[in-house]
Design a protein around this motif. Structure first.
Motif, short mmCIF file in Angstrom:
data_model
loop_
_atom_site.label_atom_id
_atom_site.label_comp_id
_atom_site.label_asym_id
_atom_site.label_seq_id
_atom_site.Cartn_x
_atom_site.Cartn_y
_atom_site.Cartn_z
N GLU A 1 -1.85 8.70 4.40
CA GLU A 1 -2.00 8.73 5.85
C GLU A 1 -3.16 9.64 6.26
O GLU A 1 -3.93 9.31 7.16
CB GLU A 1 -0.70 9.21 6.52
CG GLU A 1 0.49 8.28 6.32
CD GLU A 1 0.38 6.97 7.08
OE1 GLU A 1 -0.23 6.94 8.15
OE2 GLU A 1 0.90 5.94 6.57
N GLU A 2 -3.26 10.78 5.58
CA GLU A 2 -4.34 11.73 5.92
C GLU A 2 -5.72 11.11 5.72
O GLU A 2 -6.67 11.47 6.39
CB GLU A 2 -4.24 12.97 5.02
CG GLU A 2 -3.13 13.91 5.41
CD GLU A 2 -2.99 15.08 4.45
OE1 GLU A 2 -2.50 16.12 4.87
OE2 GLU A 2 -3.38 14.95 3.26
N ARG A 3 -5.79 10.22 4.75
CA ARG A 3 -7.10 9.62 4.45
C ARG A 3 -7.27 8.23 5.09
O ARG A 3 -8.23 7.54 4.80
CB ARG A 3 -7.30 9.57 2.94
CG ARG A 3 -7.26 10.96 2.30
CD ARG A 3 -7.76 10.99 0.89
NE ARG A 3 -6.87 10.35 -0.07
CZ ARG A 3 -5.79 10.95 -0.59
NH1 ARG A 3 -5.47 12.17 -0.24
NH2 ARG A 3 -5.04 10.32 -1.47
N GLY A 4 -6.33 7.85 5.95
CA GLY A 4 -6.52 6.62 6.73
C GLY A 4 -6.18 5.33 5.99
O GLY A 4 -7.03 4.46 5.84
N GLN A 5 -4.92 5.20 5.59
CA GLN A 5 -4.49 3.97 4.91
C GLN A 5 -4.70 2.75 5.82
O GLN A 5 -5.26 1.74 5.40
CB GLN A 5 -3.01 4.10 4.52
CG GLN A 5 -2.46 2.96 3.70
CD GLN A 5 -2.95 2.98 2.26
OE1 GLN A 5 -4.10 2.62 1.99
NE2 GLN A 5 -2.11 3.37 1.34
N ALA A 6 -4.25 2.88 7.06
CA ALA A 6 -4.36 1.75 8.00
C ALA A 6 -5.84 1.41 8.23
O ALA A 6 -6.23 0.24 8.22
CB ALA A 6 -3.70 2.10 9.33
N GLN A 7 -6.65 2.44 8.42
CA GLN A 7 -8.08 2.23 8.69
C GLN A 7 -8.77 1.55 7.50
O GLN A 7 -9.59 0.64 7.68
CB GLN A 7 -8.77 3.56 8.99
CG GLN A 7 -8.40 4.18 10.34
CD GLN A 7 -7.07 4.95 10.31
OE1 GLN A 7 -6.31 4.91 9.35
NE2 GLN A 7 -6.79 5.64 11.40
N ALA B 1 0.86 -1.18 0.00
CA ALA B 1 0.00 0.00 0.00
C ALA B 1 0.90 1.23 0.00
O ALA B 1 1.99 1.21 0.58
CB ALA B 1 -0.89 0.00 1.24
N TYR B 2 0.46 2.31 -0.65
CA TYR B 2 1.34 3.47 -0.82
C TYR B 2 1.63 4.19 0.49
O TYR B 2 0.72 4.56 1.22
CB TYR B 2 0.74 4.44 -1.83
CG TYR B 2 1.69 5.56 -2.17
CD1 TYR B 2 2.89 5.29 -2.83
CD2 TYR B 2 1.42 6.88 -1.83
CE1 TYR B 2 3.79 6.30 -3.13
CE2 TYR B 2 2.31 7.90 -2.12
CZ TYR B 2 3.50 7.59 -2.78
OH TYR B 2 4.38 8.60 -3.06
N PRO B 3 2.93 4.42 0.79
CA PRO B 3 3.27 5.17 1.99
C PRO B 3 3.47 6.65 1.65
O PRO B 3 4.54 7.06 1.24
CB PRO B 3 4.59 4.54 2.44
CG PRO B 3 5.20 3.97 1.19
CD PRO B 3 4.12 3.86 0.14
N GLY B 4 2.44 7.45 1.77
CA GLY B 4 2.55 8.87 1.43
C GLY B 4 1.72 9.72 2.36
O GLY B 4 0.97 9.21 3.20
N ILE C 1 -7.46 -0.40 5.20
CA ILE C 1 -7.04 -1.80 5.08
C ILE C 1 -7.72 -2.64 6.17
O ILE C 1 -8.26 -3.72 5.90
CB ILE C 1 -5.50 -1.91 5.13
CG1 ILE C 1 -4.91 -1.33 3.84
CG2 ILE C 1 -5.05 -3.36 5.32
CD1 ILE C 1 -3.41 -1.18 3.84
N ALA C 2 -7.72 -2.11 7.39
CA ALA C 2 -8.35 -2.84 8.50
C ALA C 2 -9.83 -3.09 8.22
O ALA C 2 -10.34 -4.20 8.41
CB ALA C 2 -8.19 -2.05 9.80
#
Lengths: 319, 285
Positions: free
Chosen positions: A170-176, A163-166, A178-179
């Motif tokens: 992050e601002e739009r919740g990459q971790a959230q 997943a893109y690390p940018g 995916i979870a």
């Protein structure tokens, strides 16, 4: 498409070139070198068998990342009919690194989601090299839910470095994102078939990676971290990636042994990029067989099995 | 030369919670008296900086009683990863913990809850097979007893040394949480510094309510990885609790000394639900 040979394929490349040269000479000067050519071909076949049956994990990583490897767009053309791409997460943006859509495989309606890396430079940039943003995962889930609502099975094809690390991600919740996908996929009430066709890059892969059947193509890999990333953390040297590839147990065979996948899908000799049609036809056949089997299982039983499958993964000791 | 560089002198290991009588705040540089700091929940009196805190300390300040469970499952070295077994032994000796999470059943005021607290000191709070299994069993405990689930996160992410097995713990925990959701049992996730990567991309962000301590690092990718990828400096406060709150990714930022009262309020809310929204706190008042 220009043929790209990897370093360890050099001897094969040399032989193949020799064969081609001989063939050209023969046709130009109408000489009979067929016997010579046959000999070389036999030698080449023997060499290929030897090389491809003794691949190191790192060599497999290189094959999985091969620039000529078939991507999702290629498989869509070769396996599906009436494919209709559906765009956008309905909130923010359409993420070109993730393709989602509806279509038919052998006459059966299915939902398809998957990463797309892009072939040429411009296309790769547009596709962000197959590294999706949160909106990509949200688009995939949105379209998968269409499948659930209308009882259509889901096919997910994974091929991403991660997943893109940018900043935006992050601002739009990459971790959230995916979870949420992982959780939602675990209880979608339709069959889900997941296939890693190239790089199975960590959370970026798992974000569309929960299903009833998880398969990996012969030369594809699936890992918690890229070999380069692991090497630079452990040994502060990304060049030690080949060692990390071995230590991480990421090959199809390793994954099967660790019971995190259900099976391995054969590829044409030398890798899927050597024969798109053949690769797609094996893939299609596998999907159809599994669809057939999964379609007969009632949704409640399907979900129970799926939950059990993922909830029992891991190795530990009871004392 | 009048001085000689001493050879073989080892640098003193960096400690999250130094043992000295006095210590320096990482944020403002204030010199703090250890005992005072301890009394203040390891929060700097001057600037409010939250020091990392061991799992046991969280249990102490959040609960009225606690019974540990699932402590009999042990970590192995399934991939025979070089140096992993040694790392496990070293961190056991350092922390007295067998793994990066402590789980059990607790009482918070009048509420019975299933509580898990991660400890960053153990292999960076990383998510291996045992952490995943303990989280799953904790979720099952909440399910079977119909009591709310609370997890305090502190993690750098997946445990590299367990390879793909570690990644699959994300699916394991999220699957169990899907069951918990379907049973309408509340889950409160509390994020502390840091909660990132694999843990954040699975159970830590899946709470019905997600709280975070102030200025905790929370995110998917580590700041260094992002910096290397985009080749530019990151904005001030990037990936900190307040940044996430501003971007709509958190419910609430709660300073440590208000965690317990905030938790109680939340648990009270859930317990007042009509039947069908089981929280197991039927006996409450």
């Amino acid at each position: 498409m220009t043929r790209i040979w990897l370093e360890f394929e050099r001897p094969i490349a040399d032989l193949e070139r020799k064969i081609e040269e001989l063939q050209t000479i023969a046709s130009d000067e109408s000489l009979d070198v067929s016997e010579e050519i046959e000999k070389l071909k036999a030698k080449s076949a023997e060499l290929k068998k030897q090389v491809y049956s003794n691949l190191t994990p790192w060599q497999r990583v290189q094959l999985a990342r091969h620039l000529n490897r078939p991507y999702l767009s290629d498989y869509i053309k070769l396996m599906f009919t009436d494919f209709l791409e559906l765009h956008g997460d309905g909130c923010f943006r359409d993420d070109p690194a993730m393709i989602a859509g509806i279509g038919k495989i052998d006459g059966k309606s299915v939902v398809l989601v998957g990463h797309e890396k892009g072939r040429k430079t411009k296309d790769k940039l547009y596709r962000n090299f197959g590294m999706a943003h949160p909106e990509g995962y949200r688009k995939a889930l949105r379209v998968m839910k269409i499948g659930e609502k209308f009882g259509k099975p889901i096919i997910s094809l994974i091929d991403t470095p991660g997943a893109y690390p940018g900043i935006g991600a992050e601002e739009r919740g990459q971790a959230q994102a995916i979870a949420q996908n992982i959780k939602a996929m675990s209880t979608l009430r339709v069959p889900i078939i997941v296939i890693v066709t190239g790089e199975g890059g960590s959370g970026g892969a798992l974000g569309i990676g929960v299903g009833d059947i998880v398969l990996v193509q012969e030369y594809a890999f699936y890992s918690v971290i890229s070999p380069e990333g692991c090497a630079s953390i452990l040994w502060r040297d990304a060049k030690k990636a080949p060692d990390a590839a071995e230590a991480l147990h990421i090959t199809a065979q390793d994954l099967l042994k660790l019971k995190v996948i259900d099976g391995i899908i054969k590829e044409p000799e030398g890798g899927a990029h050597r024969d798109y049609e053949k690769s797609a036809s094996i893939l299609k056949q596998t999907i159809l067989e599994n669809l057939n089997h999964l379609s007969s299982i009632p949704p409640d039983a399907l979900i129970e099995k799926r939950l059990n499958k993922f909830e029992s993964m891991g190795i530990y000791k009871k004392t | 030369m009048w001085f000689k560089k001493k050879r073989g002198l080892k640098p003193t290991p960096r400690r999250e919670v130094p043992d000295g009588l006095w210590l320096k705040c990482k944020e403002c540089g204030e010199i703090l008296y250890r005992k005072e700091l301890e009394k203040n929940f390891w929060v700097c009196e001057k600037c409010g900086y939250h020091f990392k805190m061991p799992a046991k300390k969280y249990i102490e300040i959040l609960t009225d009683s606690f019974v540990e469970k699932e402590n009999s499952i042990e970590t192995t070295n399934p991939l025979e990863f070089k140096g992993y077994s040694e790392k496990l032994t070293a961190d056991f000796e350092k922390t007295g913990l067998k793994e990066a999470i402590v789980v059990g059943e607790a009482k918070i005021g009048s509420h019975r809850v299933a509580l898990g607290v991660m400890d960053f000191r153990f292999v960076g709070g990383s998510l291996g097979s045992v952490v995943g299994e303990k989280v799953k069993r904790l979720i099952k405990l909440a399910l079977s007893k119909k009591i709310p689930l609370i997890i305090v996160g502190a993690s750098g992410g997946a445990r590299m040394q367990e390879g793909i097995l570690s990644l699959m713990q994300m699916a394991k925990t999220a699957s169990a949480l899907a069951e918990l959701s379907n049973a309408h049992i509340p889950y409160i996730s509390i994020l502390t510094n840091p909660t990132t990567a694999g843990v954040m991309a699975s159970y830590a962000s899946l709470g019905d309510i997600v709280m975070a301590e102030p200025k905790a690092l929370i995110g998917f990718a580590g700041p260094r990885v992002i910096e290397q990828t985009i080749k530019q400096e990151l904005p001030e406060g990037f990936q900190k609790s307040e940044f996430l709150l501003e971007h709509g990714l958190l419910d609430i930022v709660v300073p440590r000394h208000k965690l317990k009262t905030t938790l109680m309020k939340t648990l009270d809310f859930f317990s007042r639900c009509k039947s069908g929204c089981a929280s197991g706190t039927k006996n409450h008042r």
